[in-house]
Each structure stands twice: as C-alpha cells, then as structure tokens.
Design a protein around this motif. Structure first.
Motif, PDB file in Angstrom:
ATOM      1  N   MET A   1       0.822  -1.195   0.000  1.00 22.80           N
ATOM      2  CA  MET A   1       0.000   0.000   0.000  1.00 22.80           C
ATOM      3  C   MET A   1       0.867   1.259   0.000  1.00 22.80           C
ATOM      4  O   MET A   1       0.558   2.212  -0.683  1.00 22.80           O
ATOM      5  CB  MET A   1      -0.930  -0.036   1.219  1.00 22.80           C
ATOM      6  CG  MET A   1      -1.880   1.107   1.279  1.00 22.80           C
ATOM      7  SD  MET A   1      -3.009   1.021  -0.115  1.00 22.80           S
ATOM      8  CE  MET A   1      -4.048   2.370   0.238  1.00 22.80           C
ATOM      9  N   LEU A   2       1.950   1.234   0.793  1.00 25.27           N
ATOM     10  CA  LEU A   2       2.837   2.389   0.855  1.00 25.27           C
ATOM     11  C   LEU A   2       3.504   2.655  -0.490  1.00 25.27           C
ATOM     12  O   LEU A   2       3.648   3.805  -0.900  1.00 25.27           O
ATOM     13  CB  LEU A   2       3.895   2.181   1.940  1.00 25.27           C
ATOM     14  CG  LEU A   2       4.883   3.324   2.146  1.00 25.27           C
ATOM     15  CD1 LEU A   2       4.145   4.598   2.557  1.00 25.27           C
ATOM     16  CD2 LEU A   2       5.904   2.948   3.187  1.00 25.27           C
ATOM     17  N   ALA A   3       3.879   1.600  -1.196  1.00 20.76           N
ATOM     18  CA  ALA A   3       4.507   1.763  -2.515  1.00 20.76           C
ATOM     19  C   ALA A   3       3.524   2.362  -3.510  1.00 20.76           C
ATOM     20  O   ALA A   3       3.902   3.186  -4.341  1.00 20.76           O
ATOM     21  CB  ALA A   3       5.033   0.433  -3.016  1.00 20.76           C
ATOM     22  N   VAL A   4       2.260   1.951  -3.417  1.00 19.33           N
ATOM     23  CA  VAL A   4       1.238   2.509  -4.313  1.00 19.33           C
ATOM     24  C   VAL A   4       1.080   4.001  -4.067  1.00 19.33           C
ATOM     25  O   VAL A   4       1.016   4.795  -5.009  1.00 19.33           O
ATOM     26  CB  VAL A   4      -0.108   1.780  -4.123  1.00 19.33           C
ATOM     27  CG1 VAL A   4      -1.217   2.466  -4.888  1.00 19.33           C
ATOM     28  CG2 VAL A   4       0.024   0.329  -4.547  1.00 19.33           C
ATOM     29  N   LEU A   5       1.061   4.411  -2.814  1.00 18.09           N
ATOM     30  CA  LEU A   5       0.951   5.836  -2.501  1.00 18.09           C
ATOM     31  C   LEU A   5       2.211   6.599  -2.878  1.00 18.09           C
ATOM     32  O   LEU A   5       2.137   7.706  -3.421  1.00 18.09           O
ATOM     33  CB  LEU A   5       0.654   6.029  -1.012  1.00 18.09           C
ATOM     34  CG  LEU A   5      -0.723   5.615  -0.546  1.00 18.09           C
ATOM     35  CD1 LEU A   5      -0.834   5.765   0.968  1.00 18.09           C
ATOM     36  CD2 LEU A   5      -1.798   6.428  -1.227  1.00 18.09           C
ATOM     37  N   THR A   6       3.356   6.005  -2.610  1.00 15.29           N
ATOM     38  CA  THR A   6       4.622   6.676  -2.894  1.00 15.29           C
ATOM     39  C   THR A   6       4.793   6.946  -4.376  1.00 15.29           C
ATOM     40  O   THR A   6       5.259   8.011  -4.764  1.00 15.29           O
ATOM     41  CB  THR A   6       5.795   5.816  -2.380  1.00 15.29           C
ATOM     42  OG1 THR A   6       5.633   5.639  -0.972  1.00 15.29           O
ATOM     43  CG2 THR A   6       7.120   6.487  -2.644  1.00 15.29           C
ATOM     44  N   PHE A   7       4.395   6.005  -5.213  1.00 12.63           N
ATOM     45  CA  PHE A   7       4.584   6.174  -6.648  1.00 12.63           C
ATOM     46  C   PHE A   7       3.300   6.558  -7.376  1.00 12.63           C
ATOM     47  O   PHE A   7       3.356   7.013  -8.520  1.00 12.63           O
ATOM     48  CB  PHE A   7       5.180   4.910  -7.249  1.00 12.63           C
ATOM     49  CG  PHE A   7       6.564   4.632  -6.728  1.00 12.63           C
ATOM     50  CD1 PHE A   7       7.630   5.399  -7.144  1.00 12.63           C
ATOM     51  CD2 PHE A   7       6.783   3.627  -5.801  1.00 12.63           C
ATOM     52  CE1 PHE A   7       8.903   5.174  -6.658  1.00 12.63           C
ATOM     53  CE2 PHE A   7       8.057   3.382  -5.311  1.00 12.63           C
ATOM     54  CZ  PHE A   7       9.118   4.162  -5.741  1.00 12.63           C
TER      55      PHE A   7
END
Length: 52
Positions: free
Chosen positions: A1-7
């Motif tokens: 989830m964090l990677a989706v938000l980060t990118f």
C-alpha cells in the motif's frame, strides 16, 4: 500500500498538471520524476512527510 501511494500520488499529480496548466498558462509539461520531486518538496513544506 505504501509503494502505491509513494509512486501513485506523483503520477496523479503529473496527470492533473499536464491536463490543466500547459493549456491554461503555457507552462511546461511535467515528467514523472519532476512530479515526484514536487510531491516530496510539498510534503516536506506542509508537514505530511512521514518515514514510517
């Protein structure tokens, strides 16, 4: 989830910028990494940057 938000957030920012500002004001289009840096700067300035 964090990677989706980060990118994902910079991609959304890039899309909205490129759909709106070049047509209205003649500003240049953003590339992905420019949008990523803009998102990072705004997060640092407005206090939404979290490392965890």
């Amino acid at each position: 989830m964090l990677a989706v938000l980060t990118f994902g957030i910079p991609a959304l920012l890039m899309w909205v910028w490129n759909m709106t500002l070049p047509e209205l004001f003649g500003w240049p289009r953003l590339h992905y990494w420019q949008a990523f840096r803009l998102e990072l700067i705004s997060a640092l300035l407005f206090g939404t940057f979290r490392l965890w």
